[in-house]
Design a protein around this motif. Structure first.
Motif, mmCIF file in Angstrom:
data_model
loop_
_atom_site.group_PDB
_atom_site.id
_atom_site.type_symbol
_atom_site.label_atom_id
_atom_site.label_comp_id
_atom_site.label_asym_id
_atom_site.label_seq_id
_atom_site.Cartn_x
_atom_site.Cartn_y
_atom_site.Cartn_z
ATOM 1 N N THR A 51 -18.214 -6.353 15.484
ATOM 2 C CA THR A 51 -18.316 -6.594 13.980
ATOM 3 C C THR A 51 -18.213 -5.479 13.237
ATOM 4 O OG1 THR A 51 -19.681 -8.732 14.495
ATOM 5 C CG2 THR A 51 -19.746 -7.916 12.265
ATOM 6 N N VAL A 52 -17.540 -5.243 12.190
ATOM 7 C CA VAL A 52 -17.183 -4.246 11.217
ATOM 8 C C VAL A 52 -17.622 -4.448 9.916
ATOM 9 C CG1 VAL A 52 -15.703 -2.413 10.519
ATOM 10 C CG2 VAL A 52 -15.486 -3.340 12.830
ATOM 11 N N LYS A 53 -18.444 -3.725 9.304
ATOM 12 C CA LYS A 53 -18.909 -4.058 7.718
ATOM 13 C C LYS A 53 -18.123 -3.309 6.945
ATOM 14 C CE LYS A 53 -22.862 -3.527 4.583
ATOM 15 N NZ LYS A 53 -21.753 -3.028 3.381
ATOM 16 N N VAL A 54 -17.313 -3.730 6.000
ATOM 17 C CA VAL A 54 -16.406 -3.147 5.001
ATOM 18 C C VAL A 54 -17.340 -2.238 3.956
ATOM 19 C CG1 VAL A 54 -14.601 -3.320 3.259
ATOM 20 C CG2 VAL A 54 -14.511 -4.497 5.327
ATOM 21 N N GLU A 55 -17.474 -1.184 3.953
ATOM 22 C CA GLU A 55 -18.251 -0.566 2.779
ATOM 23 C C GLU A 55 -17.660 -0.314 1.364
ATOM 24 O OE1 GLU A 55 -19.232 3.279 4.852
ATOM 25 O OE2 GLU A 55 -20.976 2.380 6.120
ATOM 26 N N GLU A 56 -16.485 0.014 1.487
ATOM 27 C CA GLU A 56 -15.946 0.230 0.201
ATOM 28 C C GLU A 56 -14.480 -0.133 0.260
ATOM 29 O OE1 GLU A 56 -14.776 3.863 -2.906
ATOM 30 O OE2 GLU A 56 -16.187 4.177 -1.150
ATOM 31 N N VAL A 57 -13.831 -0.690 -0.681
ATOM 32 C CA VAL A 57 -12.430 -1.144 -0.815
ATOM 33 C C VAL A 57 -11.720 0.080 -1.745
ATOM 34 C CG1 VAL A 57 -10.620 -2.302 -1.481
ATOM 35 C CG2 VAL A 57 -12.549 -3.525 -0.389
ATOM 36 N N VAL A 58 -11.106 1.006 -0.907
ATOM 37 C CA VAL A 58 -10.584 1.934 -1.801
ATOM 38 C C VAL A 58 -8.977 1.927 -2.592
ATOM 39 C CG1 VAL A 58 -9.156 4.482 -1.659
ATOM 40 C CG2 VAL A 58 -10.994 3.794 -0.018
ATOM 41 N N SER A 59 -8.247 0.711 -2.083
ATOM 42 C CA SER A 59 -7.071 0.341 -2.734
ATOM 43 C C SER A 59 -6.507 -0.762 -2.185
ATOM 44 C CB SER A 59 -6.052 1.347 -2.915
ATOM 45 O OG SER A 59 -5.336 1.638 -1.345
ATOM 46 N N SER A 60 -5.770 -1.703 -3.032
ATOM 47 C CA SER A 60 -5.087 -2.994 -2.630
ATOM 48 C C SER A 60 -4.031 -3.095 -3.183
ATOM 49 C CB SER A 60 -5.897 -4.009 -2.665
ATOM 50 O OG SER A 60 -6.111 -4.401 -4.171
ATOM 51 N N LYS A 61 -2.795 -3.427 -2.330
ATOM 52 C CA LYS A 61 -1.547 -3.666 -3.126
ATOM 53 C C LYS A 61 -0.683 -4.884 -2.426
ATOM 54 C CE LYS A 61 0.496 -0.016 -0.715
ATOM 55 N NZ LYS A 61 1.440 1.213 -0.729
ATOM 56 N N GLU A 62 -0.011 -5.523 -3.068
ATOM 57 C CA GLU A 62 1.020 -6.495 -2.584
ATOM 58 C C GLU A 62 2.138 -6.100 -2.169
ATOM 59 O OE1 GLU A 62 1.680 -9.615 -5.338
ATOM 60 O OE2 GLU A 62 -0.341 -9.867 -5.812
ATOM 61 N N GLU A 63 2.676 -6.058 -1.023
ATOM 62 C CA GLU A 63 3.840 -5.293 -0.126
ATOM 63 C C GLU A 63 4.654 -6.689 0.176
ATOM 64 O OE1 GLU A 63 1.765 -2.968 2.700
ATOM 65 O OE2 GLU A 63 1.567 -1.440 1.180
ATOM 66 N N ARG A 64 6.031 -6.059 0.591
ATOM 67 C CA ARG A 64 6.801 -7.104 1.210
ATOM 68 C C ARG A 64 7.639 -6.419 2.521
ATOM 69 N NH1 ARG A 64 8.779 -11.758 -0.490
ATOM 70 N NH2 ARG A 64 10.749 -12.581 0.192
ATOM 71 N N TYR A 65 7.548 -6.824 3.708
ATOM 72 C CA TYR A 65 7.825 -6.059 4.960
ATOM 73 C C TYR A 65 8.943 -7.135 5.401
ATOM 74 C CZ TYR A 65 4.915 -2.275 4.542
ATOM 75 O OH TYR A 65 3.904 -1.120 4.051
ATOM 76 N N CYS A 66 10.039 -7.125 5.820
ATOM 77 C CA CYS A 66 11.166 -7.964 6.306
ATOM 78 C C CYS A 66 10.996 -9.048 5.865
ATOM 79 C CB CYS A 66 10.632 -7.811 7.976
ATOM 80 S SG CYS A 66 10.762 -6.275 8.665
ATOM 81 N N GLY A 67 10.919 -9.488 4.565
ATOM 82 C CA GLY A 67 10.895 -10.608 3.965
ATOM 83 C C GLY A 67 9.489 -11.416 4.068
ATOM 84 N N MET A 68 8.595 -10.862 4.354
ATOM 85 C CA MET A 68 7.124 -11.353 4.454
ATOM 86 C C MET A 68 6.175 -10.730 3.416
ATOM 87 S SD MET A 68 6.811 -11.892 8.676
ATOM 88 C CE MET A 68 7.512 -10.506 9.067
ATOM 89 N N ASP A 69 5.614 -11.574 2.755
ATOM 90 C CA ASP A 69 4.516 -11.033 1.760
ATOM 91 C C ASP A 69 3.097 -10.585 2.443
ATOM 92 O OD1 ASP A 69 6.276 -11.182 -0.388
ATOM 93 O OD2 ASP A 69 5.739 -13.314 -0.709
ATOM 94 N N TYR A 70 2.651 -9.489 2.289
ATOM 95 C CA TYR A 70 1.413 -9.100 2.643
ATOM 96 C C TYR A 70 0.534 -8.636 1.344
ATOM 97 C CZ TYR A 70 3.477 -9.152 7.378
ATOM 98 O OH TYR A 70 3.854 -9.315 8.640
ATOM 99 N N ILE A 71 -0.892 -8.593 1.688
ATOM 100 C CA ILE A 71 -1.741 -7.782 0.829
ATOM 101 C C ILE A 71 -2.349 -6.987 1.707
ATOM 102 C CG2 ILE A 71 -3.497 -7.772 -0.790
ATOM 103 C CD1 ILE A 71 -2.937 -10.779 -1.452
ATOM 104 N N SER A 72 -2.328 -5.592 1.233
ATOM 105 C CA SER A 72 -2.904 -4.461 2.075
ATOM 106 C C SER A 72 -3.861 -3.853 1.438
ATOM 107 C CB SER A 72 -1.719 -3.245 2.228
ATOM 108 O OG SER A 72 -2.258 -2.226 3.015
#
Length: 89
Positions: A36-57
């Protein structure tokens, strides 16, 4: 900095505007133990598209097993699946 792309179970929160924030996640390691891993802080997030697939990083500071690391989590929009994509530090 090799890509891991490990499937994870993630618990997060959504704002009233629809913004997602990862809180913690868990995965199965090589010894078949659940980590189990606790996320302490989100530094950044962005929407991306790789090989025609949508991701949120999400680039996050996370703590597990006494270590604090900068990691990248990815959410694949079409399948609603999360992965621990890579460690950055």
């Amino acid at each position: 900095m090799a890509a891991l792309n490990i499937p994870i179970q993630l618990v997060g929160a959504c704002s009233t505007l629809g913004d997602m924030t990862p809180l913690w996640f868990r995965y199965e390691n090589e010894e078949h133990a659940v980590v189990t891993v606790k996320v302490e802080e989100v530094v950044s997030s962005k929407e991306e598209r790789y090989c025609g697939m949508d991701y949120i990083s999400f680039v996050c500071w996370a703590a597990a097993e006494g270590q604090r690391r900068l990691i990248e989590l990815r959410y694949r929009v079409s399948t609603h699946k999360w992965s621990l994509f890579r460690t950055l530090s």
